[in-house]
Design an enzyme around this catalytic site. Structure first.
Site, mmCIF file in Angstrom:
data_model
loop_
_atom_site.group_PDB
_atom_site.id
_atom_site.type_symbol
_atom_site.label_atom_id
_atom_site.label_comp_id
_atom_site.label_asym_id
_atom_site.label_seq_id
_atom_site.Cartn_x
_atom_site.Cartn_y
_atom_site.Cartn_z
ATOM 1 N N ASP A 1 24.989 -5.219 -30.169
ATOM 2 C CA ASP A 1 24.701 -3.886 -29.741
ATOM 3 C C ASP A 1 23.306 -4.154 -28.839
ATOM 4 O O ASP A 1 23.013 -5.120 -28.618
ATOM 5 C CB ASP A 1 24.747 -2.835 -30.800
ATOM 6 N N HIS B 1 23.860 -5.542 -25.662
ATOM 7 C CA HIS B 1 23.943 -4.428 -24.895
ATOM 8 C C HIS B 1 22.666 -4.203 -24.158
ATOM 9 O O HIS B 1 22.383 -3.106 -23.301
ATOM 10 C CB HIS B 1 24.169 -2.985 -25.438
#
Ligand SMILES: *[C@@H]1O[C@H](CO)[C@@H](O)[C@H](O)[C@H]1NC(C)=O
Ligand SMILES: *[C@@H]1O[C@H](CO)[C@@H](O)[C@H](O)[C@H]1NC(C)=O
Ligand SMILES: *[C@@H]1O[C@H](CO)[C@@H](O)[C@H](O)[C@H]1NC(C)=O
Length: 432
Positions: free
Chosen positions: A259, A282
């Site tokens: 993430d 991310h």
């Protein structure tokens, strides 16, 4: 020996001075921020006083506590009780204390290290602290935390050791991985809540159940030399999450997770980030903000000298529709992108929900954001995507010296509902 310690003290002092926690309230001041150490005007006398203070602190007697003294075995059996007892000993010590976790592997179940404590504490993790892999160890406990440091002043956590969240069972039970399962929460591996004068450095973190490292309601925080690693398929394993925290420096970290590398959410201000290698993951995010019509504020963030590799986003600001509040004074500069899907992105229609998000009028305002010297390779054709709210457009956005190219025939910049300026060479140019 003394010379070595003196030079270490000097370096410590200089790095403290140079960290320059300033407050700055507009974009010009953001630029000026770099030279703020000059504004401190540190005199020789200041320096001498500071050094002698540091020397006194350094040579002061300290209580040294080893978790093994309290019955920890480091053999894979439950060492939670020993850690709890050892913490109580250091926390009630009237002189500053060191808690040592030796070079073995310690199994520790959900645990809270609570303050206030009587003196400053250093936690020196040399070995590995491992979480139980069985999720039932959280039955009847707060599922949001594994290791929680709560309400402590003058805390240092360091030592070169490893924090292993053993997250696999949590990932497999995530609704993001198996859509037929209900969505439930999972623990953050290490949380610092309401800590002041905090230093976290020289640690490895891996395979967290959810977020690896979270700072909530903290101030005066220095984080450096961390390595954070989890598979890029692991759900919600953000590297470092920052909430309602101010005056924080974060530098010299390598973060590869499933993430966000770093996410900065509401109530955070005066955050200075530098020398980070990020990816996969991310990317670096401000937000999300404004979920469930909430109010969100983030101000004064500088992200400097970052390398992003194989990430879904580069530098991102994300807000949900329907929120309110303000993101302001953000500077992203000296950023290298290698194969990044959305290198520069503002997404004011963020929707991380199983249900589609309805169109709404209000939005968190985004203002005074500068992107400077951002170069490299975009993995998609749209290298710059500034998608702002139609009712609350983004204002004072500056793109300076941008060069982002994709493998395709065209590289695009899409800018909607934005008031922006371009300085120097900007490629791709914004178009609506
Ligand atoms: C720095 O401080 C000294 C002593 O307080 C003062 O004389 C000097 O003018 C200051 N310099 C600047 C650049 O502010
Ligand atoms: C998803 O969860 C369901 C319900 O627990 C289970 O039967 C199934 O085997 C899981 N699928 C995978 C791919 O793990
Ligand atoms: C929004 O509120 C709903 C209902 O209370 C909750 O289930 C959901 O997690 C919230 N979403 C976020 C992103 O906080």
């Amino acid at each position: 020996m003394v010379v070595k310690e003196l030079s270490i003290t000097l370096i410590l002092f200089l790095s403290l001075c140079l960290s320059c926690y300033g407050t700055f309230s507009n974009l010009d001041e953001v630029n000026e921020y770099e030279s703020c150490q000059q504004r401190y005007n540190i005199t020789d006398t200041d320096m001498e006083t500071e050094i002698s203070d540091q020397m006194v602190r350094h040579f002061k007697p300290r209580l040294v506590v080893n978790v093994d003294d309290y019955g920890a075995k480091g053999l894979g059996t439950d060492d939670t009780k020993a850690f709890r007892k050892a913490w109580n000993a250091v926390c009630k010590s009237p002189i500053s204390a060191v808690l040592i976790v030796p070079e073995r592997k310690y199994l520790v179940k959900p645990i809270v290290f609570s303050g206030p404590c009587l003196s400053s504490i250093t936690v020196q993790i040399k070995g590995t602290i491992e979480a139980p892999s069985d999720t039932s160890d959280w039955d009847g406990k707060n599922i949001g935390h594994w290791i929680l440091f709560n309400g402590i002043k003058n805390l240092v956590v360091e030592g070169g050791g490893t924090i292993d969240g053993k997250g696999r069972n949590w990932w497999e039970n995530s609704c993001k991985v198996n859509k037929s399962l209900p969505c439930t929460d999972a623990p953050t591996a290490m949380t610092f809540y309401s800590c002041v004068d905090l230093r976290v450095e020289n640690l490895r973190m891996k395979n967290s159940q959810k977020i690896h490292l979270s700072f909530e309601d903290c101030s005066k925080v220095q984080v450096s030399y961390l390595t954070i690693i989890a598979p890029n398929t692991s759900p919600n394993t953000d590297g470092i999450h920052i909430t309602r925290t101010g005056n924080m420096g974060l530098s010299d970290c390598t973060i590869k997770t499933g993430d966000d590398c770093i996410s900065i959410v509401s109530g955070s201000r005066n955050i200075r980030i530098g020398n980070i290698a990020c990816g996969p993951g991310h990317g670096i995010s401000i937000g999300s903000l404004g979920a469930n019509n909430s109010e969100g504020h983030v101000a004064n963030v500088m992200v400097n000298n970052v390398k992003l590799t194989d990430t879904s986003n580069g530098v991102r600001i994300k807000t949900w529709q329907g929120g309110h509040g303000l993101v302001k004074n953000i500077l992203f500069k000296n950023i290298a992108m290698h194969n990044v899907q959305n290198p520069i992105i503002i997404d004011q229609n963020y929707c991380d929900s199983i249900h589609p998000c309805p169109v709404q009028k209000s939005a968190v305002q985004v203002r005074n954001v500068m992107y400077k010297n951002i170069k490299g390779k975009s993995a998609s054709d749209v290298a710059v995507r500034l998608e702002c709210s139609s009712s609350v457009p983004c204002r004072k956005i500056v793109l300076e010296d941008i060069h982002l190219v994709s493998d395709g025939d065209v590289t695009q910049g899409l800018c909607e509902n934005v008031i922006w300026d371009e300085v120097g060479e900007v490629f791709p140019a914004c178009a609506s």
